[in-house]
Scaffold this active site. Sequence first.
Site, PDB file in Angstrom:
ATOM      1  N   ALA A   1      52.625 -70.052  -3.488  1.00  0.00           N
ATOM      2  CA  ALA A   1      52.910 -69.719  -2.085  1.00  0.00           C
ATOM      3  C   ALA A   1      52.014 -68.585  -1.584  1.00  0.00           C
ATOM      4  CB  ALA A   1      54.377 -69.357  -1.934  1.00  0.00           C
ATOM      5  N   HIS A   2      52.225 -68.218  -0.318  1.00  0.00           N
ATOM      6  CA  HIS A   2      51.357 -67.246   0.344  1.00  0.00           C
ATOM      7  C   HIS A   2      51.419 -65.869  -0.310  1.00  0.00           C
ATOM      8  CE1 HIS A   2      55.124 -67.020   3.004  1.00  0.00           C
ATOM      9  NE2 HIS A   2      55.141 -65.927   2.278  1.00  0.00           N
ATOM     10  N   ASN A   3      50.236 -65.237  -0.344  1.00  0.00           N
ATOM     11  CA  ASN A   3      50.059 -63.862  -0.826  1.00  0.00           C
ATOM     12  C   ASN A   3      50.418 -63.659  -2.292  1.00  0.00           C
ATOM     13  OD1 ASN A   3      50.889 -63.320   2.378  1.00  0.00           O
ATOM     14  ND2 ASN A   3      49.157 -62.133   1.613  1.00  0.00           N
TER      15      ASN A   3
END
Length: 343
Positions: free
Chosen positions: A238-240
């Site tokens: 997922a993001h980051n």
Amino acid sequence: MARSLGDIAALVQGQLSGDASLEIKGVNDLSRAGPDQISFLGNPRYIKQALQSKAGAILVPTQAPGNFPTALIRVDNPSTAFAKVAALFTPPPIQWATGIHPSAVIAPSAAIGQGVHIGAHVTVEDGARLADGVHVGAGSYIGHEVVIGENSFIYPNVTVRERCLLGKRVILHAGVVIGSDGFGYEFLQDRYVKVPQTGYVQLEDDVEVGANSTIDRGRFDKTWIKQGTKIDNLVIVAHNVVVGEHSILVAQAGIAGSATLGSYNTVGGQAAIVGHVKITDKVSITGWSAVTKDITQPGVYRGGPAKPMKESLEIEALTQRLPEIYERLKALEKASQNVAKSP
């Protein structure tokens, strides 16, 4: 082409017990290998299969017993040696001609290096930069301002979205999506409102991503997969998220937003890591486990929530005894009641 067992033993620098002139024509696993094939014993749990194998020869550890019904080649690492032997019988790799297929669509401002192969129906958008020796398979999409380093290999039907950065020798297998939007929403006025995902994805040198895996762009800044990390099929990052160097993410593992993994970590199949946790270096998470809080000490962790291996096994052993403990507790309660009723 057939190879003598003696030649194979010399190739892997092993100690041969058996007929050096025996011709080997291929490789196979222990259960399916025939008299003209060679197999290997890489794990003691398969020793029963090895003892029953019909293989012409087996690569075994140096200290393995000698009661096998086949010829043996003793080596320090049977798995590594078997890889060398398998290469003898593997067809030569496919050679891709340098050039751009006529059906590919290449933006005028895209920069294409030397020795690049771009397959049929590929799209390369404005500002993208493909370094020397890059391969892009049929049907793939390379977004705006994407950078792909030297000798990277993009298999068919891969999507690399805008501004993502790929290092040297990166491998993306079929169906991979790099830089899709992170799963970010706010619940406002009885509905979900999309939060803009303005970051990107960086894959460092020698990263490999398996088929149909997805790595989301950062909500801001970047999602970062560091050097040498290998990602299996059907993994979600997922993001980051940050994944440290030389880590392994196994099939169907899921890592939620803003989690940080150290270097030399292993995340087993279908394991889950919740968002924002931090995991130190040299941690192994077994399959089906769930990491719900920071892990600060190296080691093996399992279970849901994940705990150190020894502690998790003790809890599991006690859990399996719950029916027995419950029956004993009922018996003790009944005995206590009987004592209380007696004059």
